[in-house]
Design a protein around this motif. Structure first.
Motif, PDB file in Angstrom:
ATOM      1  N   PRO A   9       1.069  -1.061  -0.224  1.00  0.00           N
ATOM      2  CA  PRO A   9      -0.283  -0.074   0.064  1.00  0.00           C
ATOM      3  C   PRO A   9       0.937   1.455  -0.065  1.00  0.00           C
ATOM      4  O   PRO A   9       1.431   1.179   0.593  1.00  0.00           O
ATOM      5  CB  PRO A   9      -0.814   0.153   1.593  1.00  0.00           C
ATOM      6  N   ALA A  10       0.788   2.018  -0.675  1.00  0.00           N
ATOM      7  CA  ALA A  10       1.098   3.248  -0.990  1.00  0.00           C
ATOM      8  C   ALA A  10       1.105   4.205  -1.060  1.00  0.00           C
ATOM      9  O   ALA A  10       1.139   5.167  -2.489  1.00  0.00           O
ATOM     10  CB  ALA A  10       2.578   2.800  -2.338  1.00  0.00           C
ATOM     11  N   ALA A  11      -0.286   4.767  -0.993  1.00  0.00           N
ATOM     12  CA  ALA A  11      -1.100   5.230  -1.556  1.00  0.00           C
ATOM     13  C   ALA A  11      -0.775   6.466  -0.250  1.00  0.00           C
ATOM     14  O   ALA A  11      -1.869   8.190  -0.212  1.00  0.00           O
ATOM     15  CB  ALA A  11      -2.672   5.734  -1.875  1.00  0.00           C
ATOM     16  N   GLY A  12       0.084   6.552   0.877  1.00  0.00           N
ATOM     17  CA  GLY A  12       0.293   7.504   1.933  1.00  0.00           C
ATOM     18  C   GLY A  12       0.278   9.386   1.510  1.00  0.00           C
ATOM     19  O   GLY A  12       1.773   9.024   0.528  1.00  0.00           O
ATOM     20  N   ILE A  13      -0.066  10.062   2.128  1.00  0.00           N
ATOM     21  CA  ILE A  13       0.793  11.081   2.251  1.00  0.00           C
ATOM     22  C   ILE A  13       2.358  11.312   2.937  1.00  0.00           C
ATOM     23  O   ILE A  13       2.872  12.360   2.823  1.00  0.00           O
ATOM     24  CB  ILE A  13      -0.198  12.174   1.966  1.00  0.00           C
ATOM     25  N   GLY A  14       2.368  10.671   3.423  1.00  0.00           N
ATOM     26  CA  GLY A  14       3.759  10.423   4.124  1.00  0.00           C
ATOM     27  C   GLY A  14       4.048  12.433   4.989  1.00  0.00           C
ATOM     28  O   GLY A  14       4.966  12.799   5.012  1.00  0.00           O
ATOM     29  N   SER A  15       2.922  12.237   5.346  1.00  0.00           N
ATOM     30  CA  SER A  15       2.515  13.477   6.419  1.00  0.00           C
ATOM     31  C   SER A  15       4.321  13.511   7.944  1.00  0.00           C
ATOM     32  O   SER A  15       4.311  15.077   8.095  1.00  0.00           O
ATOM     33  CB  SER A  15       1.347  13.432   7.101  1.00  0.00           C
TER      34      SER A  15
END
Ligand code: G1P
Length: 291
Positions: A9-15
């Motif tokens: 899963p690589a849809a996160g925004i890396g906040s």
């Protein structure tokens, strides 16, 4: 059934890494001489995985660009006599072929179970690995392989675990251990997400790395249907694991190796530093500087 498929899963925004991740996906930040996600893909390919689905969102096209074979660039480098660079570029493209990497857009309710369900629709109902995109694992036997071995001996879902320092429980899912078996294999009856230290049911942390089975996928499907009907809750892997574990066996495998959660700023710096120190050519130089 043999495990051949994996989801990242690589849809996160890396906040947690902003502003570093404002334009560069966290998966593409370097650790050593490779972007973070390449470490994960190499781990999967080295463990015999032949179908990798990376679930992405907008702003993640650099991941695709990185793995896409680029014969024109390779030919240019070879023509210029830069064969070592040509080999390096070719090797990354080769990962794409060996791992049959495909990309899916994430869609559905909020929560880390959604990309797994999206991928399962594409990969089919069979056991598959789920690895977070920002984990770097340094291990003699790849973490993915250790999970596959545990699955092969149990035939049940397996979670990657590591011993946890006291007081760290609020960062992790903490397993409820039912039975301590051989070789770091534990039968568990569920996970408590981020409990206070006094409530932690064990001294292990669930780290990234799961073998999910069709039974877990069914739980995710139910959660998603409920979300569309009632518009409540979120779709979380931990909830699916807990629902499934209420009726079925689930295991944890204590993993041998060093884990870096590079989505966390401190761990990202440690991972960079450790990989620089381990570099055969530059490591000794760096040691001289820091000694
Ligand atoms: C997720 C899981 C948690 C696990 C952690 C490891 O949490 O829900 O059980 O311990 O990953 O990185 P997150 O960090 O996404 O909140």
């Amino acid at each position: 059934m043999k495990i051949r498929k994996a989801v990242i899963p690589a849809a996160g925004i890396g906040s947690r890494l902003l502003p570093l991740t404002k334009a560069t996906p966290k998966e593409m930040l370097p650790v050593g001489d490779k972007p973070v996600i390449e470490h994960t893909v190499r781990e999967l390919v080295a463990s015999g995985i032949t179908d990798i689905t990376i679930v992405v969102s907008s702003g993640k096209s650099l991941i695709q660009d990185h793995f896409r074979p680029n014969p024109a660039l390779v030919a240019q480098l070879r023509a210029d006599g830069k064969s070592a660079y040509a080999d390096a570029v070719e090797e990354v493209g080769e990962l794409s072929r060996e791992g049959h990497i495909t990309y899916l857009d994430q869609h559905g309710p909020y929560g880390n179970g959604t990309p797994v369900l999206n991928a399962a629709r594409h990969l089919g109902d069979e056991p598959m690995l789920v690895l977070w995109p920002d984990d770097v694992f340094v291990a003699e036997v790849p973490r993915a392989q250790q999970l596959i071995t545990a699955y092969e001996s149990t035939g049940c879902p397996v979670l990657a675990l590591l011993p946890m320092a006291p007081g760290e429980s609020q960062r992790y899912g903490v397993p409820v251990v039912r039975e301590d078996l051989d070789e770091g294999l534990l039968r568990i009856s569920g996970l408590m997400e981020k409990p206070k230290p006094e409530d932690a049911p064990s001294a292990f942390a669930a780290i990234g790395g799961y073998v999910v089975t069709p039974g877990i996928i069914d739980e995710l499907r139910t959660q998603t249907e409920n979300w569309y009907t009632h518009q409540t809750g979120e779709v979380y892997l931990t909830d699916a694991i807990n629902n499934y574990a209420a009726e079925h066996a689930v295991y944890g495998q204590v993993i041998q190796g060093r884990w870096y959660d590079t989505g966390n700023p401190a761990d990202y710096l440690v991972a960079q530093f450790a990989s620089a120190l381990a570099h055969p050519e530059y490591g000794p130089l760096l040691r001289q500087l820091v000694d």
